[in-house]
Design a protein around this motif. Structure first.
Motif, mmCIF file in Angstrom:
data_model
loop_
_atom_site.group_PDB
_atom_site.id
_atom_site.type_symbol
_atom_site.label_atom_id
_atom_site.label_comp_id
_atom_site.label_asym_id
_atom_site.label_seq_id
_atom_site.Cartn_x
_atom_site.Cartn_y
_atom_site.Cartn_z
ATOM 1 N N UNK A 1 0.846 -1.198 0.000
ATOM 2 C CA UNK A 1 0.000 0.000 0.000
ATOM 3 C C UNK A 1 0.882 1.249 0.000
ATOM 4 N N UNK A 2 0.565 2.227 -0.851
ATOM 5 C CA UNK A 2 1.403 3.438 -0.937
ATOM 6 C C UNK A 2 1.312 4.297 0.315
ATOM 7 N N UNK A 3 2.419 4.977 0.612
ATOM 8 C CA UNK A 3 2.529 5.823 1.792
ATOM 9 C C UNK A 3 2.815 7.263 1.396
ATOM 10 N N UNK A 4 2.417 8.168 2.262
ATOM 11 C CA UNK A 4 2.810 9.565 2.102
ATOM 12 C C UNK A 4 4.299 9.701 2.439
ATOM 13 N N UNK A 5 4.931 10.786 2.019
ATOM 14 C CA UNK A 5 6.360 10.972 2.300
ATOM 15 C C UNK A 5 6.684 10.844 3.782
ATOM 16 N N UNK A 6 7.868 10.361 4.067
ATOM 17 C CA UNK A 6 8.314 10.176 5.439
ATOM 18 C C UNK A 6 8.198 11.486 6.240
ATOM 19 N N UNK A 7 7.678 11.380 7.431
ATOM 20 C CA UNK A 7 7.501 12.554 8.277
ATOM 21 C C UNK A 7 6.143 13.207 8.163
ATOM 22 N N UNK A 8 5.304 12.735 7.230
ATOM 23 C CA UNK A 8 3.958 13.304 7.096
ATOM 24 C C UNK A 8 3.187 13.141 8.402
ATOM 25 N N UNK A 9 2.356 14.106 8.715
ATOM 26 C CA UNK A 9 1.645 14.124 9.980
ATOM 27 C C UNK A 9 0.253 13.507 9.859
ATOM 28 N N UNK A 10 -0.285 13.110 11.011
ATOM 29 C CA UNK A 10 -1.673 12.653 11.077
ATOM 30 C C UNK A 10 -2.566 13.883 11.051
ATOM 31 N N UNK A 11 -3.413 13.980 10.029
ATOM 32 C CA UNK A 11 -4.293 15.134 9.858
ATOM 33 C C UNK A 11 -5.739 14.695 10.027
ATOM 34 N N UNK B 1 -13.275 1.887 11.993
ATOM 35 C CA UNK B 1 -13.791 0.763 11.215
ATOM 36 C C UNK B 1 -14.078 1.171 9.778
ATOM 37 N N UNK B 2 -14.554 2.401 9.599
ATOM 38 C CA UNK B 2 -14.916 2.887 8.267
ATOM 39 C C UNK B 2 -13.715 2.915 7.331
ATOM 40 N N UNK B 3 -12.572 3.363 7.836
ATOM 41 C CA UNK B 3 -11.370 3.438 7.002
ATOM 42 C C UNK B 3 -10.984 2.053 6.488
ATOM 43 N N UNK B 4 -11.143 1.029 7.332
ATOM 44 C CA UNK B 4 -10.780 -0.320 6.919
ATOM 45 C C UNK B 4 -11.787 -0.887 5.929
ATOM 46 N N UNK B 5 -13.070 -0.562 6.105
ATOM 47 C CA UNK B 5 -14.074 -0.979 5.136
ATOM 48 C C UNK B 5 -13.838 -0.292 3.797
ATOM 49 N N UNK B 6 -13.376 0.940 3.830
ATOM 50 C CA UNK B 6 -13.056 1.634 2.584
ATOM 51 C C UNK B 6 -11.900 0.942 1.863
ATOM 52 N N UNK B 7 -10.833 0.636 2.600
ATOM 53 C CA UNK B 7 -9.681 -0.024 1.989
ATOM 54 C C UNK B 7 -10.094 -1.348 1.353
ATOM 55 N N UNK B 8 -10.891 -2.118 2.064
ATOM 56 C CA UNK B 8 -11.357 -3.398 1.525
ATOM 57 C C UNK B 8 -12.229 -3.193 0.294
ATOM 58 N N UNK C 1 -12.225 11.274 12.616
ATOM 59 C CA UNK C 1 -11.786 10.781 11.312
ATOM 60 C C UNK C 1 -10.469 11.442 10.942
ATOM 61 N N UNK C 2 -9.503 10.623 10.494
ATOM 62 C CA UNK C 2 -8.158 11.127 10.252
ATOM 63 C C UNK C 2 -7.404 10.173 9.339
ATOM 64 N N UNK C 3 -6.158 10.541 9.018
ATOM 65 C CA UNK C 3 -5.310 9.676 8.209
ATOM 66 C C UNK C 3 -5.171 8.289 8.824
ATOM 67 N N UNK C 4 -5.079 7.294 7.961
ATOM 68 C CA UNK C 4 -4.751 5.947 8.411
ATOM 69 C C UNK C 4 -3.241 5.891 8.609
ATOM 70 N N UNK C 5 -2.806 5.422 9.777
ATOM 71 C CA UNK C 5 -1.369 5.427 10.058
ATOM 72 C C UNK C 5 -0.865 4.042 10.447
ATOM 73 N N UNK C 6 0.409 3.824 10.155
ATOM 74 C CA UNK C 6 1.124 2.632 10.591
ATOM 75 C C UNK C 6 1.629 2.894 12.005
ATOM 76 N N UNK C 7 1.348 1.978 12.924
ATOM 77 C CA UNK C 7 1.587 2.221 14.340
ATOM 78 C C UNK C 7 2.961 1.762 14.809
#
Length: 292
Positions: free
Chosen positions: A79-89, A119-126, A250-256
């Motif tokens: 899955x594509x990512x935003x540039x390194x250092x991008x913030x949670x908006x 949950x909505x973000x994950x349903x969107x991705x699917x 509701x916000x960006x989906x982030x890798x934890x």
């Protein structure tokens, strides 16, 4: 006598350093090396990586599990990512208060209506995966009431009439299979589905059987849910995983990140029925579900 003890020790130390310069240098370098080994933790992040698989490297002795090309697992892993250092908006363009939680930001747009929460973000991705795979007829989710709402019927013009827990569907709109209408459908899903409906609807998965795409869930109102987006294994069969989440507001989906075991962060290990600590949520036990 005590007042002379410290100067005496310093003089002896100085003599040893002067008379054993080369040895002193070796000792100094050795001490520095020990300190460095203690304070330096492995860094599994490649700041130039533009996808999950290229951003996060794997610990020594592990390799990525194999999945077929075109699978949901490979879709998430790359899955594509935003540039390194991008913030949670947040949905309203404000910055989320806990920027230190994230290791990366996934390229999942956040609508300004505030509906696309965890949950909505994950349903969107699917759903977007199924759309891209031309498997549109498989897109559908249960409302919290238990009533199934499919994209196929929505595209045909059927809309729900909701009266408490009673839901009926009626053809009240013209057929429209466009991508724009697809996102209107998802807004409807965001409104009437969530962690509770997903937990009730979807297959439960034991920890020993989990894979990429499975979701760590605590059902409720509110509850929380996070999704596995990568998986690695060593020769002993031990596995580790990456987790991503949407959130409320509701916000960006982030890798934890993994704050509980920083030596492997952002990788995670799970044990059956044991609690899982993630930056934003405490799961009382490792409970997973799987999309159909």
């Amino acid at each position: 006598m005590k007042r002379y003890l410290l100067p005496l020790i310093l003089i002896v130390a100085l003599v040893l350093v002067v008379t054993n310069t080369s040895k002193g240098k070796m000792v100094t370098n050795h001490v520095k090396g020990i300190v460095k080994d203690v304070v330096t933790k492995p860094n599994y992040i490649n700041s130039k990586g533009d996808s999950i698989s290229s951003r996060v490297s794997i610990p020594e002795g592990y390799k990525r599990t194999e999945y077929r090309s075109g699978s949901f697992q490979e879709y998430l892993r790359h899955y594509p990512l935003k540039p390194y250092g991008s913030k949670i908006i947040n949905y309203d363009d404000s910055e989320y208060f806990a920027q230190h939680w994230r290791e990366a930001i996934l390229e999942v747009p956040v609508p300004s209506n505030g509906l696309q929460q965890c949950a909505d973000a994950l349903m969107r991705i699917r759903s977007e995966y199924l759309w891209e795979q031309n498997r549109k007829d498989e897109i559908g989710f249960n409302f919290t009431s238990g009533h199934y709402c499919s994209w196929r019927k929505y595209a045909q013009g059927y809309r729900p009439k909701i009266n408490g827990n009673k839901v009926t569907f009626h053809k009240t709109a013209s057929p429209n299979g466009s991508k724009a209408n697809f996102y209107k459908y998802l807004n409807l899903i965001y409104t009437y589905a969530g962690t509770l409906s997903m937990h009730n609807e979807l297959q439960k998965v034991l920890v020993k059987d989990i894979r990429i795409g499975d979701m760590l869930v605590k059902p409720g109102s509110p509850g929380h849910i996070e999704i596995i987006v990568d998986e690695i294994i060593n020769d002993q069969g031990d596995k580790m995983y990456l987790l991503a989440q949407g959130n409320t507001p509701a916000q960006n989906v982030c890798l934890l990140k993994n704050f509980e075991d920083t030596t492997i962060s952002p990788w995670y290990r799970f044990d059956e029925n044991q609690p899982v600590y993630t930056p934003s949520y405490y799961f009382e036990k490792a409970q997973f579900i799987r999309f159909k």
